[in-house]
Design a protein around this motif. Sequence first.
Motif, PDB file in Angstrom:
ATOM      1  N   ARG A 157       0.762  -1.237  -0.070  1.00  0.00           N
ATOM      2  CA  ARG A 157      -0.001  -0.105  -0.089  1.00  0.00           C
ATOM      3  C   ARG A 157       0.990   1.280  -0.077  1.00  0.00           C
ATOM      4  N   ALA A 178      -0.760   9.228  10.920  1.00  0.00           N
ATOM      5  CA  ALA A 178      -2.147   8.844  10.365  1.00  0.00           C
ATOM      6  C   ALA A 178      -2.027   7.539   9.320  1.00  0.00           C
ATOM      7  N   ALA A 179      -1.101   7.630   8.577  1.00  0.00           N
ATOM      8  CA  ALA A 179      -1.145   6.407   7.374  1.00  0.00           C
ATOM      9  C   ALA A 179      -0.876   5.149   8.138  1.00  0.00           C
ATOM     10  N   GLN A 181      -1.422   4.485  11.088  1.00  0.00           N
ATOM     11  CA  GLN A 181      -2.507   4.111  12.309  1.00  0.00           C
ATOM     12  C   GLN A 181      -3.591   3.522  11.205  1.00  0.00           C
ATOM     13  N   GLN A 182      -3.662   4.137  10.003  1.00  0.00           N
ATOM     14  CA  GLN A 182      -4.982   3.661   9.073  1.00  0.00           C
ATOM     15  C   GLN A 182      -4.367   2.203   8.598  1.00  0.00           C
ATOM     16  N   PHE A 183      -3.152   2.206   8.327  1.00  0.00           N
ATOM     17  CA  PHE A 183      -2.791   0.835   7.626  1.00  0.00           C
ATOM     18  C   PHE A 183      -3.183  -0.276   8.707  1.00  0.00           C
ATOM     19  N   ALA A 185      -5.018  -0.402  11.269  1.00  0.00           N
ATOM     20  CA  ALA A 185      -6.619  -0.538  11.700  1.00  0.00           C
ATOM     21  C   ALA A 185      -7.221  -1.328  10.456  1.00  0.00           C
ATOM     22  N   ASP A 186      -6.590  -1.319   9.302  1.00  0.00           N
ATOM     23  CA  ASP A 186      -7.245  -1.983   7.907  1.00  0.00           C
ATOM     24  C   ASP A 186      -6.784  -3.541   7.855  1.00  0.00           C
TER      25      ASP A 186
END
Length: 188
Positions: A157, A178-179, A181-183, A185-186
């Motif tokens: 990604r 943020a990137a 954290q989102q990674f 979380a996904d």
Amino acid sequence: LERLGLATAWWVGHSMGGAIALRFAMERPAAVQGLVLTGTGPGLDDPAARARQAEQDLALAYGTKLNGGGWLYDHFNAHIVMSRPWGEELGPRIRAGMEAASAVGMGNAFRALGRGTREPVWERLGQVQVPTLLVCGTQDAAAADSPRFAGALPRGRLVLVEGASHAINRDAPQAVGAAVQQFFADLP
């Protein structure tokens, strides 16, 4: 890992450290749970570009060995990777750390591990079967091939941060955080 009693771990690396983490994932895949890489790539696959970079790496190696970490800091700040100077607060601390580091060690690192001396691993990217986040700045020349790089990773990604330089962790720490954290979380 063995000393810590861990079978696997997430490997995180920036720039040269990211290149090392990527190669580690290829050499010891069972020890890698996933990768978070910033400002790095699989190497220069154009022989002429790699030769030019090798000359630059050698110049950095010898310049650092002869002049010390302060010279390297000044060189990076003026020519290589920064979209803006480090600033009045952080700059002196970074420079002091580089001055205190071994000039010979830093020089040897450029000579042995610089982008011009590392063999590219484009053909081996399919071996990296773990989730991999690549975060790069749009102003980072070292990450110009980042869309191609992320696309070649089976579970890659890419997050591009507009206006960030090679020093993406300094330029855009919130965006990098943020990137990541989102990674996570996904992930399943």
